[in-house]
Design an enzyme around this catalytic site. Structure first.
Site, PDB file in Angstrom:
ATOM      1  N   VAL A  12       1.268  17.333   0.328  1.00  0.00           N
ATOM      2  CA  VAL A  12       0.171  17.233  -0.452  1.00  0.00           C
ATOM      3  C   VAL A  12      -1.041  17.048   1.561  1.00  0.00           C
ATOM      4  CG1 VAL A  12       0.122  17.049  -3.072  1.00  0.00           C
ATOM      5  CG2 VAL A  12       0.568  15.009  -0.724  1.00  0.00           C
TER       6      VAL A  12
ATOM      7  N   ASN B 298      -0.336  11.392  -7.344  1.00  0.00           N
ATOM      8  CA  ASN B 298       0.411   9.971  -7.136  1.00  0.00           C
ATOM      9  C   ASN B 298       1.364  10.022  -5.966  1.00  0.00           C
ATOM     10  OD1 ASN B 298       2.924   7.894  -8.398  1.00  0.00           O
ATOM     11  ND2 ASN B 298       3.927  10.035  -7.569  1.00  0.00           N
TER      12      ASN B 298
ATOM     13  N   TYR C  38      -3.289   0.931   4.812  1.00  0.00           N
ATOM     14  CA  TYR C  38      -3.132   1.472   3.083  1.00  0.00           C
ATOM     15  C   TYR C  38      -3.642   0.245   2.153  1.00  0.00           C
ATOM     16  CZ  TYR C  38       0.095   1.116  -1.717  1.00  0.00           C
ATOM     17  OH  TYR C  38       0.111   1.549  -2.745  1.00  0.00           O
TER      18      TYR C  38
ATOM     19  N   LYS D 164      -6.134   3.217  -0.674  1.00  0.00           N
ATOM     20  CA  LYS D 164      -6.512   2.904  -1.920  1.00  0.00           C
ATOM     21  C   LYS D 164      -7.896   2.280  -2.861  1.00  0.00           C
ATOM     22  CE  LYS D 164      -2.367   3.870  -2.963  1.00  0.00           C
ATOM     23  NZ  LYS D 164      -2.050   5.822  -3.962  1.00  0.00           N
TER      24      LYS D 164
HETATM   25  N1  LIG Z   1       5.811   0.998  -6.153  1.00  0.00           N
HETATM   26  C1  LIG Z   1       4.440   0.050  -6.186  1.00  0.00           C
HETATM   27  O1  LIG Z   1       4.778  -1.164  -6.132  1.00  0.00           O
HETATM   28  C2  LIG Z   1       3.392   0.522  -6.418  1.00  0.00           C
HETATM   29  C3  LIG Z   1       2.160   0.402  -6.329  1.00  0.00           C
HETATM   30  C4  LIG Z   1       1.098   0.330  -6.808  1.00  0.00           C
HETATM   31  C5  LIG Z   1       1.125   1.646  -6.049  1.00  0.00           C
HETATM   32  N2  LIG Z   1       1.718   2.727  -5.630  1.00  0.00           N
HETATM   33  C6  LIG Z   1       1.389   3.971  -5.661  1.00  0.00           C
HETATM   34  O2  LIG Z   1       1.648   4.841  -6.858  1.00  0.00           O
HETATM   35  C7  LIG Z   1       2.938   6.281  -5.808  1.00  0.00           C
HETATM   36  C8  LIG Z   1       3.957   6.648  -5.913  1.00  0.00           C
HETATM   37  O3  LIG Z   1       4.221   5.385  -5.887  1.00  0.00           O
HETATM   38  P1  LIG Z   1       6.448   4.784  -5.723  1.00  0.00           P
HETATM   39  O4  LIG Z   1       6.246   3.712  -5.476  1.00  0.00           O
HETATM   40  O5  LIG Z   1       7.319   6.126  -6.849  1.00  0.00           O
HETATM   41  O6  LIG Z   1       6.681   6.054  -4.246  1.00  0.00           O
HETATM   42  P2  LIG Z   1       8.026   6.656  -4.255  1.00  0.00           P
HETATM   43  O7  LIG Z   1       8.896   6.259  -2.703  1.00  0.00           O
HETATM   44  O8  LIG Z   1       9.723   6.245  -4.933  1.00  0.00           O
HETATM   45  O9  LIG Z   1       7.228   8.324  -4.943  1.00  0.00           O
HETATM   46  C9  LIG Z   1       6.888   8.493  -3.777  1.00  0.00           C
HETATM   47  C10 LIG Z   1       6.828  10.351  -4.402  1.00  0.00           C
HETATM   48  O10 LIG Z   1       5.897  11.248  -3.324  1.00  0.00           O
HETATM   49  C11 LIG Z   1       6.374  11.751  -2.488  1.00  0.00           C
HETATM   50  N3  LIG Z   1       6.004  12.458  -1.023  1.00  0.00           N
HETATM   51  C12 LIG Z   1       5.683  11.655  -0.029  1.00  0.00           C
HETATM   52  N4  LIG Z   1       4.995  11.804   0.817  1.00  0.00           N
HETATM   53  C13 LIG Z   1       4.818  13.145  -0.359  1.00  0.00           C
HETATM   54  C14 LIG Z   1       3.809  14.378   0.803  1.00  0.00           C
HETATM   55  N5  LIG Z   1       3.412  14.319   2.059  1.00  0.00           N
HETATM   56  N6  LIG Z   1       3.726  15.426  -0.334  1.00  0.00           N
HETATM   57  C15 LIG Z   1       4.617  15.738  -1.481  1.00  0.00           C
HETATM   58  N7  LIG Z   1       5.211  14.529  -2.086  1.00  0.00           N
HETATM   59  C16 LIG Z   1       4.785  13.515  -1.538  1.00  0.00           C
HETATM   60  C17 LIG Z   1       7.777  11.611  -2.494  1.00  0.00           C
HETATM   61  O11 LIG Z   1       8.616  12.975  -1.997  1.00  0.00           O
HETATM   62  C18 LIG Z   1       8.219  10.980  -3.954  1.00  0.00           C
HETATM   63  O12 LIG Z   1       8.600  11.691  -4.697  1.00  0.00           O
HETATM   64  C19 LIG Z   1       2.271   6.362  -4.875  1.00  0.00           C
HETATM   65  O13 LIG Z   1       0.782   6.647  -3.976  1.00  0.00           O
HETATM   66  C20 LIG Z   1       2.167   4.002  -4.684  1.00  0.00           C
HETATM   67  O14 LIG Z   1       1.093   4.371  -3.048  1.00  0.00           O
HETATM   68  C21 LIG Z   1       3.421   2.358  -5.905  1.00  0.00           C
END
Ligand SMILES: NC(=O)c1ccc[n+]([C@@H]2O[C@H](COP(=O)([O-])OP(=O)(O)OC[C@H]3O[C@@H](n4cnc5c(N)ncnc54)[C@H](O)[C@@H]3O)[C@@H](O)[C@H]2O)c1
Length: 276
Positions: A72, A98, A163, A167
């Site tokens: 992305v 996401n 970060y 967000k």
């Molecule tokens: N886990 C948390 O505590 C948390 C809290 C708040 C927000 N978030 C947000 O939620 C979202 C998902 O987080 P998560 O914890 O599930 O992360 P994760 O690392 O477990 O999963 C992330 C996914 O994004 C994909 N990805 C990463 N870079 C990419 C790229 N350049 N192109 C396409 N796909 C890509 C990865 O392959 C994976 O499938 C993120 O935006 C993160 O900032 C997470």
């Protein structure tokens, strides 16, 4: 007589959803829940082969899940993702932005502008471009966009300036998009999770000096005394897509109360930071 999707209890029957970053964590849970509710889902990630997940979804149904490789941060790949969705299903009802990343602890003195720009490209511009290419189709279906933002975009976080900035911008962009797209009855909302236990959290904590303390801090940040689950995020996304038909421009805080009450804010360098 055959039962309709809603009679079978399917909440997103025959709708088409695009989920970025759908192979792990929150994105994967969203893919699974949408397929379980009858949706045809196109999901992407950068490099992983999602053959096993695709096969599992095919067997479980009742919707379908199709994996498309898409980084992305690359505009031409995003355009292709939406093209493939249209060729495969002929419509888009919901885009879930996401795919994102949280870098390990970063102090401003050690952070280069290039790193900040790279993160903006992934966490913010990636969301913007995917929305840009999906919107012409979403306007036809009066569909909706769900941007996965973060609580820290509102309350800040230690050693995470880039970060937090990405967000905060996602949450703000969501509202601006909601304003512009309301004339087409396209709803645009964000979800701001607190600490959610995912592979990202696992990776960040395992690279910290004291993983156990970091995980404990991550749990203690919530009033509910635990981290959220990816499945709880997926339920919030399905609500916004399927039932939240009067919600637009909202930021759904999915935080276990992490933003409430006073807590120890005294910054001692010895205290481990937590990831949201
Ligand atoms: N886990 C948390 O505590 C948390 C809290 C708040 C927000 N978030 C947000 O939620 C979202 C998902 O987080 P998560 O914890 O599930 O992360 P994760 O690392 O477990 O999963 C992330 C996914 O994004 C994909 N990805 C990463 N870079 C990419 C790229 N350049 N192109 C396409 N796909 C890509 C990865 O392959 C994976 O499938 C993120 O935006 C993160 O900032 C997470």
């Amino acid at each position: 007589m055959a039962l309709s999707g809603s009679e079978m209890g399917l909440r997103y029957h025959n709708r088409v959803a695009v989920v970025t970053g759908g192979t792990k964590g929150i994105g994967e849970a969203i893919v699974r829940l949408f397929v379980k509710n009858g949706a045809n889902v196109i999901f992407c990630s950068k490099e992983e082969n999602a053959g096993d997940l695709e096969k599992e979804l095919l067997e479980s149904g009742p919707g379908t899940g199709t994996y498309v490789s898409c980084d992305v941060t690359k505009e031409d790949e995003i355009r292709r993702l939406i093209d493939v969705t249209m060729k495969t299903h002929g419509r888009v009802d919901c885009l879930i932005n996401n795919a994102g990343w949280h870098p390990p602890e970063q102090r401003i003195d050690d952070t280069h502008a290039e790193e900040f720009l790279d993160l903006l490209k992934l966490n913010l511009i990636g969301y913007f471009l995917t929305a840009k290419y999906a919107l012409p189709h979403l306007r036809k279906t009066q569909g909706n966009i769900i941007n996965i933002s973060s609580l820290v975009g509102i309350i800040g976080q230690k050693h995470a300036i880039p970060y937090v900035a990405t967000k905060g911008a996602v949450t703000a962009m969501t509202k601006a998009m909601a304003v512009d797209e309301s004339q087409y009855n396209v709803r645009v909302n964000s979800i701001s999770p607190g600490n959610i236990w995912t592979p990202l959290w696992d990776e960040l904590s395992s690279h910290s000096a004291n993983p156990e303390a970091m995980i404990l801090g991550g749990k203690d940040a919530q009033l509910l005394g635990r981290m959220g689950t990816a499945e709880e995020c997926a339920k919030a996304a399905l609500y916004l897509a399927a039932e939240g038909t009067f919600c637009t421009g909202i930021d759904l805080l999915l935080t276990g109360g992490a933003e409430l009450n006073y807590a120890n804010k005294n910054q001692q360098e010895t205290r481990s930071s937590i990831y949201h």
